[in-house]
Design an enzyme around this catalytic site. Structure first.
Site, PDB file in Angstrom:
ATOM      1  N   TYR A  13       0.833  -1.200   0.000  1.00 44.83           N
ATOM      2  CA  TYR A  13       0.000   0.000   0.000  1.00 44.83           C
ATOM      3  C   TYR A  13       0.870   1.254   0.000  1.00 44.83           C
ATOM      4  O   TYR A  13       1.685   1.442   0.907  1.00 44.83           O
ATOM      5  CB  TYR A  13      -0.911  -0.035   1.223  1.00 44.83           C
ATOM      6  CG  TYR A  13      -1.606   1.252   1.591  1.00 44.83           C
ATOM      7  CD1 TYR A  13      -2.385   1.943   0.666  1.00 44.83           C
ATOM      8  CD2 TYR A  13      -1.486   1.760   2.886  1.00 44.83           C
ATOM      9  CE1 TYR A  13      -3.024   3.122   1.025  1.00 44.83           C
ATOM     10  CE2 TYR A  13      -2.137   2.933   3.252  1.00 44.83           C
ATOM     11  CZ  TYR A  13      -2.897   3.611   2.313  1.00 44.83           C
ATOM     12  OH  TYR A  13      -3.528   4.781   2.684  1.00 44.83           O
ATOM     13  N   ASP A  50      -1.886  -6.339   9.335  1.00 48.98           N
ATOM     14  CA  ASP A  50      -2.953  -5.376   9.037  1.00 48.98           C
ATOM     15  C   ASP A  50      -4.081  -6.150   8.361  1.00 48.98           C
ATOM     16  O   ASP A  50      -3.963  -6.566   7.212  1.00 48.98           O
ATOM     17  CB  ASP A  50      -2.406  -4.281   8.115  1.00 48.98           C
ATOM     18  CG  ASP A  50      -3.395  -3.151   7.895  1.00 48.98           C
ATOM     19  OD1 ASP A  50      -4.621  -3.417   7.926  1.00 48.98           O
ATOM     20  OD2 ASP A  50      -2.962  -2.011   7.659  1.00 48.98           O
ATOM     21  N   ILE A  80      -7.390  -5.192   7.811  1.00 47.67           N
ATOM     22  CA  ILE A  80      -8.554  -4.322   7.634  1.00 47.67           C
ATOM     23  C   ILE A  80      -9.483  -4.793   6.510  1.00 47.67           C
ATOM     24  O   ILE A  80     -10.615  -4.327   6.434  1.00 47.67           O
ATOM     25  CB  ILE A  80      -8.145  -2.851   7.401  1.00 47.67           C
ATOM     26  CG1 ILE A  80      -7.404  -2.681   6.069  1.00 47.67           C
ATOM     27  CG2 ILE A  80      -7.313  -2.337   8.552  1.00 47.67           C
ATOM     28  CD1 ILE A  80      -7.125  -1.233   5.722  1.00 47.67           C
ATOM     29  N   LYS A  99     -13.122  -0.543   5.652  1.00 50.00           N
ATOM     30  CA  LYS A  99     -13.274  -1.347   4.434  1.00 50.00           C
ATOM     31  C   LYS A  99     -14.446  -2.315   4.510  1.00 50.00           C
ATOM     32  O   LYS A  99     -15.287  -2.360   3.614  1.00 50.00           O
ATOM     33  CB  LYS A  99     -11.977  -2.122   4.150  1.00 50.00           C
ATOM     34  CG  LYS A  99     -10.718  -1.252   4.186  1.00 50.00           C
ATOM     35  CD  LYS A  99     -10.774  -0.080   3.211  1.00 50.00           C
ATOM     36  CE  LYS A  99      -9.513   0.749   3.268  1.00 50.00           C
ATOM     37  NZ  LYS A  99      -9.533   1.906   2.353  1.00 50.00           N
TER      38      LYS A  99
END
Length: 469
Positions: A145, A230, A232, A272
């Site tokens: 990202y 992570d 999410i 998300k």
């Protein structure tokens, strides 16, 4: 300028990345079906707008929560005055239960180990502050990202060293790639403090395999490192194989009472899965009491409002709603993903096979005029300015192979997606495509691997001033 701090004047934020520049171009000329049909369509933003109606329906049926009432009585004053950085117990309990439900209740989460943050961005940064000193490094698998160049490094002084993953195995993490990244950090005189992964991956849209997670846990155990997972996008997985949380693998390996268990930390948010980035709701989950205590103190710099916590505690506590929402949202994401992949195939463009997330990792290597990152940016500019689609080039995600792009599909209507795909097909079928010689295509196929150039560390190490390293 001399009156400003080095942080205010340095160029390590990452705002000059093509990832953010594409957003700027979109904002100058945003597409609107009626008002601006020739504008730029935003396909560079990983937002989930497919299931708003489900949440809006719940709000209509639960006016007490939306109007800040309890049993018909207003609690506005209570919420307006109360703000404890530990968070509302009702919300932390509901959040912990929802995280478990999101993982098929194969693992459970202790609300006392949750730290509330105003989104995943401060959650990741807070963990950097807790786990590393300025100049220490975290290893990240590529592509990653683009916002991590800002989130992990800008204010913390932490460095990023890439774990180079390639298309040869679908960009999977390997033992050798982990070791090579660690050795690269040592050559740069960087002390490695941990590894950060996104699972499901942003930008790949793939879930990590149990083999990869085992590799990672073995690696951090041998090197005495931290692991941040992570997660999410955990609720956006719409195809098999399903999502496997690192917490599940820790449990399977019976590591709950070990030091490794304390060095694994999870980041989650509702941005998300529920499509609520504007609500600014994120969490850190850690089994290390010292990390929880320190992160809780730091959370006072980015709190979730009591009003938001109250509203969402009611929503997440409604098990009928959360169960139905997760199932329906995954169905809608699967259908939308299928439409994007099908439309791209019609245009002669393929994607990495994916099973989650709000985007696809799209292979446009055959559209490059040469196997270089310069050619990738040249193609990206044509897509932004001529085709008028904002997508994210792989170089902004630190991919080491030119020609890959991240394309988002859940932040627009189905009609807008059709317009975008028609534009892309016209571009591919247009005169410019016929000018690419057969020799260029053969050269692209033969140059499967490139030497990793210094651009990988452009925002990570080399471009910093000596006193900033």
């Amino acid at each position: 300028m001399g009156l400003l701090s080095k942080k205010a004047t340095c160029n390590s934020h990452g705002q000059d990345s093509s990832y953010f520049l594409g957003w700027e171009e979109y904002e100058k000329n945003p597409y609107d079906e009626i008002k601006n049909p020739d504008g730029i369509i935003q396909m560079g933003l990983a937002e989930n707008q497919l299931s708003f109606d489900l949440i809006e329906s719940w709000l209509a049926k639960n006016p007490d929560a939306a109007n800040f009432q309890r049993e018909g009585q207003s609690i506005f004053r209570e919420l307006a005055l109360f703000q404890d950085y530990h968070g509302l117990p009702s919300f932390k309990n509901a959040m912990a239960d929802f995280m478990s439900e999101n993982r098929g209740n194969r693992v459970s989460f202790d609300p006392n180990k949750l730290v509330l943050t105003a989104g995943a961005t401060p959650a990741n940064e807070t963990l950097m502050f807790c786990l590393a000193n300025p100049g220490d490094a975290f290893l990240l698998p590529t592509p990653y990202y683009p916002g991590f160049d800002r989130d992990l490094k800008w204010r913390t002084g932490v460095e990023i060293v890439p774990i180079q993953c390639t298309s040869a195995n679908g960009f999977r993490i390997t033992k050798s790639a982990l070791e090579e990244a660690y050795e690269q950090a040592q050559k740069l005189n960087l002390k490695v403090k941990g590894v950060l992964i996104t699972n499901p991956s942003n930008p790949l849209g793939t879930t990590m395999t149990r083999i990869e997670l085992n590799h990672l846990l073995d690696f951090i155990s041998r090197k005495n490192l931290h692991l941040i997972s992570d997660e999410i996008y955990s609720g956006t997985v719409f195809n098999s194989p399903g999502f496997i949380s690192v917490m599940e693998v820790l449990k399977e390996k019976k590591l709950e009472n070990t030091d490794v268990f304390k060095r694994v930390h999870i980041v989650y948010s509702l941005s998300k899965d529920l499509g609520l980035p504007g609500f600014r709701v994120g969490v850190i989950y850690s089994n290390d009491d010292i990390v929880v205590a320190a992160a809780t103190k730091m959370s006072s710099f980015g709190l979730i409002s009591s009003q938001t916590q109250y509203l969402l505690s009611a929503l997440l506590s409604d098990k009928n709603f959360t169960s139905n929402y997760l199932k329906e949202n995954q169905i809608r994401l699967k259908n939308r993903h299928k439409k994007l992949v099908s439309g791209l195939e019609t245009a002669g463009i393929e994607c990495l096979k994916s099973n989650g997330g709000l985007f696809c990792w799209v292979d446009m290597r055959h559209l490059l005029t040469s196997n270089t990152f310069e050619a990738e940016i040249e193609l990206w500019k044509k897509i932004v300015y001529e085709v008028k689609l904002n997508i994210s080039p792989g170089s902004s995600c630190h991919c080491n192979e030119p020609g890959w792009f991240r394309v988002c599909f859940a932040n627009m209507s189905e009609e807008t997606l059709k317009v975008a795909l028609n534009r892309l097909k016209m571009f591919v079928d247009g005169p410019s495509s016929t000018t690419r010689s057969q020799s260029e295509h053969q050269r692209l196929k033969s140059l499967r691997k490139m030497k990793i150039s210094n651009w990988v560390f452009r925002l990570s190490f080399h471009d910093r001033e000596p006193e900033e390293r």
